[in-house]
Design a protein around this motif. Sequence first.
Motif, PDB file in Angstrom:
ATOM      1  N   ASN A  97      -6.644  -1.531  -8.068  1.00  0.00           N
ATOM      2  CA  ASN A  97      -5.474  -1.058  -7.317  1.00  0.00           C
ATOM      3  C   ASN A  97      -5.755   0.162  -6.454  1.00  0.00           C
ATOM      4  OD1 ASN A  97      -3.753  -2.054 -10.184  1.00  0.00           O
ATOM      5  ND2 ASN A  97      -3.376  -2.966  -8.182  1.00  0.00           N
ATOM      6  N   SER A 100       1.349   0.782   6.166  1.00  0.00           N
ATOM      7  CA  SER A 100       0.084   1.504   6.103  1.00  0.00           C
ATOM      8  C   SER A 100      -1.133   0.609   5.905  1.00  0.00           C
ATOM      9  CB  SER A 100       0.127   2.547   4.976  1.00  0.00           C
ATOM     10  OG  SER A 100       0.461   1.939   3.748  1.00  0.00           O
ATOM     11  N   CYS A 101      -0.942  -0.718   5.896  1.00  0.00           N
ATOM     12  CA  CYS A 101      -2.115  -1.585   5.717  1.00  0.00           C
ATOM     13  C   CYS A 101      -2.147  -2.772   6.668  1.00  0.00           C
ATOM     14  CB  CYS A 101      -2.225  -2.056   4.264  1.00  0.00           C
ATOM     15  SG  CYS A 101      -0.794  -2.991   3.672  1.00  0.00           S
ATOM     16  N   SER A 144      -6.997   9.692   4.431  1.00  0.00           N
ATOM     17  CA  SER A 144      -6.463   8.451   4.993  1.00  0.00           C
ATOM     18  C   SER A 144      -7.486   7.907   5.980  1.00  0.00           C
ATOM     19  CB  SER A 144      -5.120   8.708   5.669  1.00  0.00           C
ATOM     20  OG  SER A 144      -4.161   9.075   4.700  1.00  0.00           O
ATOM     21  N   ASN A 175       0.842  -1.202   0.000  1.00  0.00           N
ATOM     22  CA  ASN A 175       0.000   0.000   0.000  1.00  0.00           C
ATOM     23  C   ASN A 175       0.871   1.243   0.000  1.00  0.00           C
ATOM     24  OD1 ASN A 175      -2.869   1.144   0.379  1.00  0.00           O
ATOM     25  ND2 ASN A 175      -1.702   2.214   1.952  1.00  0.00           N
ATOM     26  N   GLU A 176       0.728   2.036  -1.046  1.00  0.00           N
ATOM     27  CA  GLU A 176       1.487   3.280  -1.189  1.00  0.00           C
ATOM     28  C   GLU A 176       0.618   4.440  -0.702  1.00  0.00           C
ATOM     29  OE1 GLU A 176       4.536   3.775  -1.977  1.00  0.00           O
ATOM     30  OE2 GLU A 176       5.265   2.081  -3.146  1.00  0.00           O
ATOM     31  N   THR A 177       0.973   5.000   0.448  1.00  0.00           N
ATOM     32  CA  THR A 177       0.139   6.029   1.068  1.00  0.00           C
ATOM     33  C   THR A 177       0.052   7.305   0.249  1.00  0.00           C
ATOM     34  OG1 THR A 177       2.020   6.853   2.354  1.00  0.00           O
ATOM     35  CG2 THR A 177       0.630   5.210   3.398  1.00  0.00           C
ATOM     36  N   TYR A 196      -3.407  -6.100  -3.775  1.00  0.00           N
ATOM     37  CA  TYR A 196      -4.171  -7.004  -2.915  1.00  0.00           C
ATOM     38  C   TYR A 196      -3.816  -8.470  -3.150  1.00  0.00           C
ATOM     39  CZ  TYR A 196      -6.789  -2.788  -1.958  1.00  0.00           C
ATOM     40  OH  TYR A 196      -7.119  -1.506  -1.576  1.00  0.00           O
ATOM     41  N   SER A 216      -2.689   0.248  -4.215  1.00  0.00           N
ATOM     42  CA  SER A 216      -2.574  -0.954  -3.400  1.00  0.00           C
ATOM     43  C   SER A 216      -2.432  -2.201  -4.262  1.00  0.00           C
ATOM     44  CB  SER A 216      -3.802  -1.123  -2.500  1.00  0.00           C
ATOM     45  OG  SER A 216      -3.679  -0.364  -1.331  1.00  0.00           O
ATOM     46  N   SER A 235      -6.445   2.105  -3.238  1.00  0.00           N
ATOM     47  CA  SER A 235      -6.161   1.873  -1.827  1.00  0.00           C
ATOM     48  C   SER A 235      -7.424   2.052  -0.986  1.00  0.00           C
ATOM     49  CB  SER A 235      -5.089   2.840  -1.336  1.00  0.00           C
ATOM     50  OG  SER A 235      -4.952   2.749   0.068  1.00  0.00           O
ATOM     51  N   LYS A 236      -7.630   1.131  -0.058  1.00  0.00           N
ATOM     52  CA  LYS A 236      -8.723   1.263   0.893  1.00  0.00           C
ATOM     53  C   LYS A 236      -8.290   2.042   2.135  1.00  0.00           C
ATOM     54  CE  LYS A 236     -11.146  -2.963  -0.493  1.00  0.00           C
ATOM     55  NZ  LYS A 236     -10.280  -3.326  -1.630  1.00  0.00           N
TER      56      LYS A 236
END
Length: 361
Positions: free
Chosen positions: A293, A176-177, A336, A151-153, A160, A158, A295-296
Amino acid sequence: MNTIYNFSAGPAMIPQDVLNQAKQELQNWQNLGFSIMEISHRSKEFIEVAEQAEQDLRDLLHIPDFYKVLFCQGGARGQFSAVPINLLGNLKTADYIDSGYWSKSAFIEAKKYCIPNSISIKEQINGKTSLLSMSQWDVNKKSAYIHYCPNETIDGLSIYEEPKFKDKIIIGDFSSCILSRSINIENYDLIYAGAQKNIGPAGITIIIIRENLIGYTSKISPSILDYKIISEYNSMFNTPPTFAWYLSGLVFKWLKRKGGLKKIEELNQIKSHLLYEKIDKSNFYINTIDDKNRSKMNVVFNLVDPNLNEIFLKESFESGLIALKGHSIIGGMRASIYNAMPLEGIQSLIKFMSYFENRYG
């Protein structure tokens, strides 16, 4: 006064229940008459805290007995050095998957210790950014390990898919995940994570490593980065960040009360889906990342009219929605939404976004 929702990428929100407990215990922990911050890390009382935190983390992630759990300092950046120092062995190269800012930062640091092979996996298709599947990664058969960041903040990207590379050591920067979804620990040989996003306050770093990888550290390694020494001293070779360790343990308990990672993953899916749905249905906001891709944890988006950025940030702040400014590298906005962000925070953000669009759109 409006309820405050903190969308900071890190240090990030800590669950309110955890903060309340820490506040109650701050000056008189376990009725001892002093704070957890004031007791020796070698005392029986603190060792019990440390052991319980490790057990709760093992329970949450289903960590097998043949993995060691280390609680260290230095953040994820410290591990950018520690990983090659501990795992290169006699080999001279390692594969670094480039999916964004943090994976690239790890690659740059690795240059001090080896000849890292940078593998870019970003691609643009129909104006959308996506990441190549693992079967398309051009890994080097002679590399010591594969390092990647799921995960790239900053980029809001992301991965998965879980790694299944035959005869390869897999390293994951889960800063971050971690604890945001279920993973199969046995698909990884080493996972590391800075605490300040989904675990607790900044200052502590968690390492989960197969025991058989410990003991191959470079002879010139600083002792503080040597996994063998850290393991032999039960993460107490030097004075650890005791308060951060204690508070992380409270977060692990909170996660277990919430139903564990299965329930947290379901909630994170709901939160991110609602926010992406709001963006996608709007002609005012835009996100250019492929669905698979997205990010959650870190939802990045832009206003179609960038001239409204500062107004958006000012008015959102006044509405109790904090730290929505995107990283300076890519600009725009970033929400975030780690585990501690409640559903009500997402609903408040969506409500504000609708208001702002109606007013300025």
